[in-house]
Design a protein around this motif. Structure first.
Motif, PDB file in Angstrom:
ATOM      1  N   ASP A  67     -14.454 -49.242  14.913  1.00  8.61           N
ATOM      2  CA  ASP A  67     -14.272 -48.472  16.139  1.00  8.61           C
ATOM      3  C   ASP A  67     -15.522 -47.702  16.545  1.00  8.61           C
ATOM      4  OD1 ASP A  67     -14.234 -46.540  14.177  1.00  8.61           O
ATOM      5  OD2 ASP A  67     -12.256 -45.749  14.684  1.00  8.61           O
ATOM      6  N   ASN A  68     -16.566 -47.802  15.755  1.00  6.40           N
ATOM      7  CA  ASN A  68     -17.820 -47.104  16.016  1.00  6.40           C
ATOM      8  C   ASN A  68     -18.974 -48.041  15.683  1.00  6.40           C
ATOM      9  OD1 ASN A  68     -20.098 -45.484  15.961  1.00  6.40           O
ATOM     10  ND2 ASN A  68     -19.216 -43.904  14.664  1.00  6.40           N
ATOM     11  N   PRO A  69     -19.760 -48.446  16.665  1.00  4.60           N
ATOM     12  CA  PRO A  69     -20.851 -49.380  16.396  1.00  4.60           C
ATOM     13  C   PRO A  69     -21.966 -48.804  15.507  1.00  4.60           C
ATOM     14  CG  PRO A  69     -20.994 -48.572  18.639  1.00  4.60           C
ATOM     15  CD  PRO A  69     -19.703 -48.055  18.076  1.00  4.60           C
ATOM     16  N   ARG A  70     -21.932 -47.520  15.268  1.00  3.95           N
ATOM     17  CA  ARG A  70     -22.985 -46.875  14.464  1.00  3.95           C
ATOM     18  C   ARG A  70     -22.590 -46.694  13.003  1.00  3.95           C
ATOM     19  NH1 ARG A  70     -24.294 -41.970  18.563  1.00  3.95           N
ATOM     20  NH2 ARG A  70     -24.769 -43.227  20.372  1.00  3.95           N
ATOM     21  N   THR A  71     -21.458 -47.232  12.597  1.00  7.04           N
ATOM     22  CA  THR A  71     -21.048 -47.082  11.207  1.00  7.04           C
ATOM     23  C   THR A  71     -21.738 -48.113  10.324  1.00  7.04           C
ATOM     24  OG1 THR A  71     -19.151 -48.520  11.607  1.00  7.04           O
ATOM     25  CG2 THR A  71     -18.761 -46.158  11.695  1.00  7.04           C
ATOM     26  N   ILE A  72     -21.730 -47.833   9.034  1.00  2.43           N
ATOM     27  CA  ILE A  72     -22.236 -48.756   8.022  1.00  2.43           C
ATOM     28  C   ILE A  72     -21.050 -49.134   7.156  1.00  2.43           C
ATOM     29  CG2 ILE A  72     -23.733 -48.995   6.005  1.00  2.43           C
ATOM     30  CD1 ILE A  72     -25.608 -46.951   7.346  1.00  2.43           C
ATOM     31  N   VAL A  73     -20.871 -50.430   6.921  1.00  2.00           N
ATOM     32  CA  VAL A  73     -19.773 -50.913   6.094  1.00  2.00           C
ATOM     33  C   VAL A  73     -20.372 -51.438   4.790  1.00  2.00           C
ATOM     34  CG1 VAL A  73     -17.854 -52.543   5.945  1.00  2.00           C
ATOM     35  CG2 VAL A  73     -18.448 -51.518   8.156  1.00  2.00           C
TER      36      VAL A  73
END
Length: 140
Positions: free
Chosen positions: A78-84
């Motif tokens: 839901d957030n393009p700036r996250t790191i998975v």
């Protein structure tokens, strides 16, 4: 006199440009919106197997004959700036390969360094092993 006005005008223009530039707001969301595997069947046709997301758990049901040792997860956040991440390894949707013999913890990190963990497990569809009729159940 002109040079003073030129310098003053240039300074005012620079201040206006700098004041107009705003830093993007920090995004704190860290959710997985969708999760699936693309698996080829016996005929070589690629099919999507979508996971069911419930709170911090994701369960994906795949065919019984699918190889779980080299699956590529396709996911959206839901957030393009996250790191998975899985462990310390950064995951790229549709690229990173994982062995899902056992469940995996996918950690989603937001910009503010907070994180949320999703436990992804794979469940295999059970195929019909045998089929028959019993004589005692079928008169005549």
């Amino acid at each position: 006199m002109k040079t003073i006005f030129n310098k003053l005008g240039a300074c005012l223009l620079l201040v206006a440009v700098l004041a107009g530039c705003k830093k993007d707001p920090v995004m704190y969301t860290k959710g997985i919106e969708s999760f699936m595997f693309k698996i080829k069947d016996a005929q070589g046709i690629e099919k999507d197997y979508t996971g069911v997301i419930t709170n911090g758990a994701i369960e994906v049901t795949i065919p019984d004959d699918a190889d779980v040792t080299e699956l590529k997860a396709v996911f959206t956040t839901d957030n393009p700036r996250t790191i998975v991440q899985v462990g310390q390894e950064v995951q790229e949707s549709g690229i990173s390969v994982q062995d899902f013999t056992n469940s995996k913890n996918y950690k989603v990190k937001a910009e503010d360094k907070s994180s949320r963990v999703y436990t992804v497990s794979v469940k295999k569809k059970i195929a019909i092993q045998s089929f028959g009729f019993y004589k005692e159940d079928n008169a005549g």
